[in-house]
Design a protein around this motif. Structure first.
Motif, PDB file in Angstrom:
ATOM      1  N   THR A   1     -20.551  15.144  -5.401  1.00  0.00           N
ATOM      2  CA  THR A   1     -20.625  14.498  -6.704  1.00  0.00           C
ATOM      3  C   THR A   1     -20.061  13.091  -6.594  1.00  0.00           C
ATOM      4  OG1 THR A   1     -20.219  14.816  -9.063  1.00  0.00           O
ATOM      5  CG2 THR A   1     -18.357  15.206  -7.579  1.00  0.00           C
ATOM      6  N   TYR A   2     -20.056  12.362  -7.709  1.00  0.00           N
ATOM      7  CA  TYR A   2     -19.537  10.994  -7.746  1.00  0.00           C
ATOM      8  C   TYR A   2     -18.316  10.948  -8.665  1.00  0.00           C
ATOM      9  CZ  TYR A   2     -23.750   9.366  -5.395  1.00  0.00           C
ATOM     10  OH  TYR A   2     -24.746   9.160  -4.470  1.00  0.00           O
ATOM     11  N   VAL A   3     -17.221  10.406  -8.147  1.00  0.00           N
ATOM     12  CA  VAL A   3     -15.995  10.292  -8.942  1.00  0.00           C
ATOM     13  C   VAL A   3     -15.292   8.976  -8.616  1.00  0.00           C
ATOM     14  CG1 VAL A   3     -15.597  12.797  -9.078  1.00  0.00           C
ATOM     15  CG2 VAL A   3     -14.605  11.492  -7.190  1.00  0.00           C
ATOM     16  N   ASN A   4     -14.406   8.565  -9.515  1.00  0.00           N
ATOM     17  CA  ASN A   4     -13.428   7.530  -9.196  1.00  0.00           C
ATOM     18  C   ASN A   4     -12.046   8.176  -9.286  1.00  0.00           C
ATOM     19  OD1 ASN A   4     -12.946   7.799 -11.926  1.00  0.00           O
ATOM     20  ND2 ASN A   4     -13.595   5.724 -12.467  1.00  0.00           N
ATOM     21  N   GLU A   5     -11.012   7.381  -9.182  1.00  0.00           N
ATOM     22  CA  GLU A   5      -9.663   7.951  -9.143  1.00  0.00           C
ATOM     23  C   GLU A   5      -9.334   8.731 -10.410  1.00  0.00           C
ATOM     24  OE1 GLU A   5      -4.997   6.498  -8.514  1.00  0.00           O
ATOM     25  OE2 GLU A   5      -6.662   5.089  -8.244  1.00  0.00           O
ATOM     26  N   GLU A   6      -9.686   8.174 -11.566  1.00  0.00           N
ATOM     27  CA  GLU A   6      -9.342   8.831 -12.829  1.00  0.00           C
ATOM     28  C   GLU A   6     -10.068  10.163 -12.984  1.00  0.00           C
ATOM     29  OE1 GLU A   6      -8.799   7.587 -17.536  1.00  0.00           O
ATOM     30  OE2 GLU A   6     -10.210   6.467 -16.279  1.00  0.00           O
ATOM     31  N   LEU A   7     -11.353  10.193 -12.656  1.00  0.00           N
ATOM     32  CA  LEU A   7     -12.108  11.436 -12.778  1.00  0.00           C
ATOM     33  C   LEU A   7     -11.688  12.442 -11.707  1.00  0.00           C
ATOM     34  CD1 LEU A   7     -14.294  13.002 -14.260  1.00  0.00           C
ATOM     35  CD2 LEU A   7     -16.012  11.899 -12.808  1.00  0.00           C
ATOM     36  N   ALA A   8     -11.340  11.947 -10.517  1.00  0.00           N
ATOM     37  CA  ALA A   8     -10.878  12.841  -9.452  1.00  0.00           C
ATOM     38  C   ALA A   8      -9.595  13.565  -9.874  1.00  0.00           C
ATOM     39  CB  ALA A   8     -10.649  12.053  -8.167  1.00  0.00           C
ATOM     40  N   LYS A   9      -8.689  12.849 -10.527  1.00  0.00           N
ATOM     41  CA  LYS A   9      -7.463  13.490 -11.017  1.00  0.00           C
ATOM     42  C   LYS A   9      -7.793  14.544 -12.071  1.00  0.00           C
ATOM     43  CE  LYS A   9      -4.219   9.695 -10.147  1.00  0.00           C
ATOM     44  NZ  LYS A   9      -3.335   8.673 -10.783  1.00  0.00           N
ATOM     45  N   PHE A  10      -8.760  14.251 -12.906  1.00  0.00           N
ATOM     46  CA  PHE A  10      -9.193  15.202 -13.935  1.00  0.00           C
ATOM     47  C   PHE A  10      -9.687  16.495 -13.281  1.00  0.00           C
ATOM     48  CE2 PHE A  10     -12.386  16.903 -16.884  1.00  0.00           C
ATOM     49  CZ  PHE A  10     -11.700  16.880 -18.092  1.00  0.00           C
ATOM     50  N   TYR A  11     -10.403  16.347 -12.146  1.00  0.00           N
ATOM     51  CA  TYR A  11     -10.928  17.505 -11.415  1.00  0.00           C
ATOM     52  C   TYR A  11      -9.933  18.057 -10.393  1.00  0.00           C
ATOM     53  CZ  TYR A  11     -15.689  16.547 -13.139  1.00  0.00           C
ATOM     54  OH  TYR A  11     -16.804  16.373 -13.921  1.00  0.00           O
ATOM     55  N   LYS A  12      -8.784  17.392 -10.257  1.00  0.00           N
ATOM     56  CA  LYS A  12      -7.757  17.773  -9.275  1.00  0.00           C
ATOM     57  C   LYS A  12      -8.279  17.637  -7.845  1.00  0.00           C
ATOM     58  CE  LYS A  12      -5.382  20.800 -12.542  1.00  0.00           C
ATOM     59  NZ  LYS A  12      -4.854  22.152 -12.833  1.00  0.00           N
ATOM     60  N   LEU A  13      -9.070  16.577  -7.648  1.00  0.00           N
ATOM     61  CA  LEU A  13      -9.528  16.211  -6.308  1.00  0.00           C
ATOM     62  C   LEU A  13      -8.550  15.195  -5.728  1.00  0.00           C
ATOM     63  CD1 LEU A  13     -13.381  15.740  -6.801  1.00  0.00           C
ATOM     64  CD2 LEU A  13     -12.314  17.342  -5.223  1.00  0.00           C
ATOM     65  N   LYS A  14      -8.187  15.359  -4.487  1.00  0.00           N
ATOM     66  CA  LYS A  14      -7.203  14.477  -3.863  1.00  0.00           C
ATOM     67  C   LYS A  14      -7.878  13.427  -2.981  1.00  0.00           C
ATOM     68  CE  LYS A  14      -3.651  18.106  -3.789  1.00  0.00           C
ATOM     69  NZ  LYS A  14      -2.739  18.910  -2.925  1.00  0.00           N
ATOM     70  N   GLY A  15      -7.149  12.331  -2.774  1.00  0.00           N
ATOM     71  CA  GLY A  15      -7.578  11.327  -1.813  1.00  0.00           C
ATOM     72  C   GLY A  15      -8.550  10.292  -2.332  1.00  0.00           C
ATOM     73  N   VAL A  16      -8.731  10.193  -3.646  1.00  0.00           N
ATOM     74  CA  VAL A  16      -9.652   9.205  -4.220  1.00  0.00           C
ATOM     75  C   VAL A  16      -8.831   8.127  -4.918  1.00  0.00           C
ATOM     76  CG1 VAL A  16     -11.550   8.799  -5.820  1.00  0.00           C
ATOM     77  CG2 VAL A  16     -11.440  10.947  -4.532  1.00  0.00           C
ATOM     78  N   LYS A  17      -9.003   6.883  -4.512  1.00  0.00           N
ATOM     79  CA  LYS A  17      -8.253   5.769  -5.084  1.00  0.00           C
ATOM     80  C   LYS A  17      -9.214   4.708  -5.616  1.00  0.00           C
ATOM     81  CE  LYS A  17      -4.223   7.426  -3.844  1.00  0.00           C
ATOM     82  NZ  LYS A  17      -3.248   7.904  -4.855  1.00  0.00           N
ATOM     83  N   GLY A  18      -8.843   4.081  -6.713  1.00  0.00           N
ATOM     84  CA  GLY A  18      -9.612   2.962  -7.241  1.00  0.00           C
ATOM     85  C   GLY A  18     -10.582   3.365  -8.339  1.00  0.00           C
ATOM     86  N   ASN A  19     -11.126   2.342  -9.005  1.00  0.00           N
ATOM     87  CA  ASN A  19     -12.018   2.556 -10.147  1.00  0.00           C
ATOM     88  C   ASN A  19     -13.478   2.737  -9.760  1.00  0.00           C
ATOM     89  OD1 ASN A  19      -9.878   2.303 -11.988  1.00  0.00           O
ATOM     90  ND2 ASN A  19     -10.057   0.064 -11.982  1.00  0.00           N
ATOM     91  N   GLU A  20     -13.816   2.415  -8.525  1.00  0.00           N
ATOM     92  CA  GLU A  20     -15.216   2.482  -8.104  1.00  0.00           C
ATOM     93  C   GLU A  20     -15.660   3.929  -7.906  1.00  0.00           C
ATOM     94  OE1 GLU A  20     -18.075   0.913  -4.428  1.00  0.00           O
ATOM     95  OE2 GLU A  20     -15.985   0.275  -4.590  1.00  0.00           O
ATOM     96  N   MET A  21     -16.832   4.249  -8.438  1.00  0.00           N
ATOM     97  CA  MET A  21     -17.393   5.584  -8.245  1.00  0.00           C
ATOM     98  C   MET A  21     -17.888   5.708  -6.807  1.00  0.00           C
ATOM     99  SD  MET A  21     -17.126   7.074 -11.287  1.00  0.00           S
ATOM    100  CE  MET A  21     -18.280   8.447 -11.294  1.00  0.00           C
ATOM    101  N   ARG A  22     -17.594   6.858  -6.194  1.00  0.00           N
ATOM    102  CA  ARG A  22     -18.056   7.068  -4.821  1.00  0.00           C
ATOM    103  C   ARG A  22     -18.407   8.543  -4.613  1.00  0.00           C
ATOM    104  NH1 ARG A  22     -12.587   6.158  -3.684  1.00  0.00           N
ATOM    105  NH2 ARG A  22     -12.934   4.512  -5.216  1.00  0.00           N
ATOM    106  N   LEU A  23     -19.238   8.785  -3.589  1.00  0.00           N
ATOM    107  CA  LEU A  23     -19.706  10.135  -3.285  1.00  0.00           C
ATOM    108  C   LEU A  23     -18.611  10.910  -2.572  1.00  0.00           C
ATOM    109  CD1 LEU A  23     -22.206  12.055  -3.297  1.00  0.00           C
ATOM    110  CD2 LEU A  23     -22.736  11.167  -1.023  1.00  0.00           C
TER     111      LEU A  23
END
Length: 641
Positions: free
Chosen positions: A404-426
């Protein structure tokens, strides 16, 4: 020895004629019986005057073939089969009468022979949607500005999309917004000095002295009108816009101001603001011309105007050639402008465009629910869909993709680790429960009620929006939950709903919706995972009418891919064709849908195959005038003056 040919016996001829006549009489009798039964048992409530439930069966009977009102007659069939029509208090048909009526409706509606239908439909003139208007100015003038942020929201038409012609008219208040946006756009794209023309798609030349100005203006205006009007301009149109420039220069206004005024005049023209096609004087179907085909392609795949290559292909009359046409579709899907398929088509089909607009939380009580989070949630779903198209993935990946595609804020919402910054990435999901569409917070939020989940709404969304198999409308006396059940705090909502669904009049709907909706109950009203609700463990088990048992989002995915994939494919085919045509599909579109679906299925439901077949379909490349077509077009144009 020659062949012996026996003459047919007179008795055989008579028998054949009798059987043919007998069959014909039987069909006529069945039809007469069906119409008579509808009149006898239905029109007391559903004639032109009463129209209970806003249903006029008298008018529907007079509209032939009956499949012109396909959804209506399907509802009638369902209501008759379930015993809801006629109401219990009314006179009831006998068993044989009911059987005869259903048999007649099955032949006339369900088993209707579409092979005799030859009608690609008619694309009436309509204004550009706000998204199309903004994108078109972006590509026409080379701008990156939000010019429509204060525009009123475009409403969805019967098709479910905002590009439906039956909702897109030019109101006076909208013209005021257009004028303001066009002034800003033209001013930004035509500087007073010509020192940036190498970056401008508009200022293809700039005069070095006064003697060169008229020729330069002519070149700029001619090229601009071709692109703005999406077809070669007429001499009259060129002269009218050129006259605006000339009047400006007669007032000794600078060259750039004259160009601004000329371009502004072109952009307020109905030819720019409306998406319209030439009406030919014929009763037969006819192919749209090359420039109209270019616009159909670009506004479908890009929600914007054709680019220079499409214009060149149209000018050279090469675009309609099958090989070139197919090449252009592939090229356009690879372009970043095809993001519109996720941002517009998927967002409106699946409903996540409502997030942050019609669906949002009070920021004071929910400071975690920021505008940036909701934007990321929508981007996740849109980018995911577009990625599936660009990579030509099978439709099943919409349901079970592991990335999926997430940025740091959405990754925290999903409790995904290791995603930094505002840019959406796969990223790859580490939690199987989040795979695919059913794990995306955007659709989980828009299918909930405020501050609580709604298994009924989620189940109905799956059946209706996603699969195109909506449950029948609830019977008139279905009602809400019984008051005693509603106030019983010892019962979970699921237990309350199960008690409500035991009512035979409610069971037929809820047995389809509820298992699907409850399988997503572990997601709260904004898509966060939970194991309990109000201190009780969540029961996400379900059983379909087919007998299939499943549990939670993982089980739901297996059901959709394993048992419902054909329904999903049929629905996305219908939705994609409807979006491409800018209108609700009609009964005469069924042959095109079936043809597209056949090729789509043969290629394992790969999404680029779907898009290619939609673009190559009969209704996409052809049109047929309705009765009084010129009068219809004149009325639309006058309404938009």
């Amino acid at each position: 020895m020659g062949l012996l040919i026996r003459k047919p016996q007179p008795i055989l001829i008579l028998l054949f004629l009798f059987m043919t006549f007998h069959d014909l009489v039987k069909i006529m009798a069945d039809e007469l019986s069906g119409v008579t039964l509808i009149k006898n048992f239905c029109l007391d409530c559903h004639d032109g005057e009463t129209q209970k439930g806003e249903i006029n069966l008298k008018a529907a009977l007079g509209s032939e073939p009956l499949v012109k009102n396909l959804d209506l007659w399907k509802t009638v069939i369902n209501r008759i089969e379930n015993g809801d029509m006629p109401p219990k208090k009314n006179d009831q048909p006998s068993y044989s009468e009911k059987k005869a009526l259903l048999k007649w409706l099955d032949r006339e509606v369900v088993q209707f022979d579409y092979s005799s239908i030859d009608d690609p439909g008619y694309e009436q003139a309509r204004r550009l949607t706000h998204i199309e208007f903004s994108n078109t100015l972006r590509d026409l003038l080379g701008l990156n500005m939000n010019l429509v942020e204060d525009f009123p929201i475009d409403l969805s038409g019967k098709s479910g999309f905002d590009n439906s012609a039956n909702t897109l008219f030019l109101q006076p208040i909208l013209m005021e917004r257009y004028l303001g946006a066009i002034d800003k756009a033209v001013e930004a794209s035509v500087p007073l000095e010509g020192n940036t023309i190498e970056k401008s798609p508009v200022l293809i030349v700039w005069p070095s002295n006064k003697e060169e100005e008229l020729e330069a203006a002519g070149k700029i205006i001619n090229r601009f009108l071709l692109r703005a009007f999406r077809r070669p301009p007429t001499n009259r149109e060129v002269n009218e816009v050129s006259a605006v420039y000339n009047r400006s220069r007669e007032k000794n206004e600078p060259f750039a101001i004259g160009i601004r005024r000329a371009l502004g005049a072109a952009l307020v023209s109905p030819v720019f603001l409306l998406k319209s096609e030439q009406v030919k004087e014929t009763n037969e179907s006819y192919q749209v011309d090359e420039f109209e085909l270019a616009s159909r392609l670009s506004y479908f795949l890009w929600a914007s105007m054709p680019d220079d290559e499409l214009f060149r292909m149209a000018l050279e009359k090469r675009l309609a050639k099958p090989d070139e046409f197919a090449r252009q579709v592939v090229r356009m899907l690879a372009d970043s402008k095809s993001d519109a398929l996720g941002n517009v088509f998927a967002a409106q089909w699946l409903g996540f465009d409502a997030l942050g607009v019609r669906v949002r939380l009070d920021p004071i009580d929910n400071p975690w629910c920021t505008d940036t989070l909701m934007t990321a949630m929508k981007q996740e779903s849109a980018m995911g869909f577009t990625s599936l198209v660009r990579k030509n993935k099978p439709l099943s990946d919409l349901i079970q993709s592991k990335t999926t595609y997430v940025n740091e804020e959405l990754a925290k919402f999903y409790k995904l680790k290791g995603v930094k910054g505002n840019e959406m990435r796969l990223v790859a999901h580490t939690d199987k429960r989040r795979y695919g569409l059913f794990g995306q917070a955007s659709v989980l939020a828009v299918t909930s009620s405020p501050y609580r989940t709604s298994p009924i709404r989620r189940g109905e969304w799956i059946l209706d929006s996603l699969l195109g198999t909506p449950p029948p409308p609830p019977p008139p006396d279905a009602g809400e939950l019984d008051e005693d059940i509603e106030e019983n705090r010892k019962l979970t909502f699921r237990q309350k709903l199960e008690m409500h669904s035991k009512n035979p009049r409610c069971y037929s709907c809820h047995r389809e919706m509820d298992p699907l909706g409850f399988s997503l109950e572990n997601y709260d009203w904004f898509g966060r995972w939970r194991s309990e609700s109000r201190g009780r463990s969540i029961d996400s088990k379900g059983r379909l009418p087919s007998g299939t048992e499943f549990e939670g989002p993982i089980g739901l995915r297996d059901v959709i891919v394993g048992e419902k994939l054909d329904d999903l494919a049929r629905q996305i085919t219908r939705k994609m064709l409807s979006y491409a045509l800018g209108r609700q599909l009609e009964y005469y579109d069924v042959p095109a849908v079936r043809k597209i679906l056949k090729v789509f299925k043969e290629d394992n439901y790969r999404l680029q195959t779907l898009l290619r077949e939609v673009c190559s379909s009969y209704p996409f490349k052809y049109r047929k005038n309705p009765e009084n077509a010129e009068l219809v077009e004149r009325k639309i144009l006058s309404d938009n003056d």
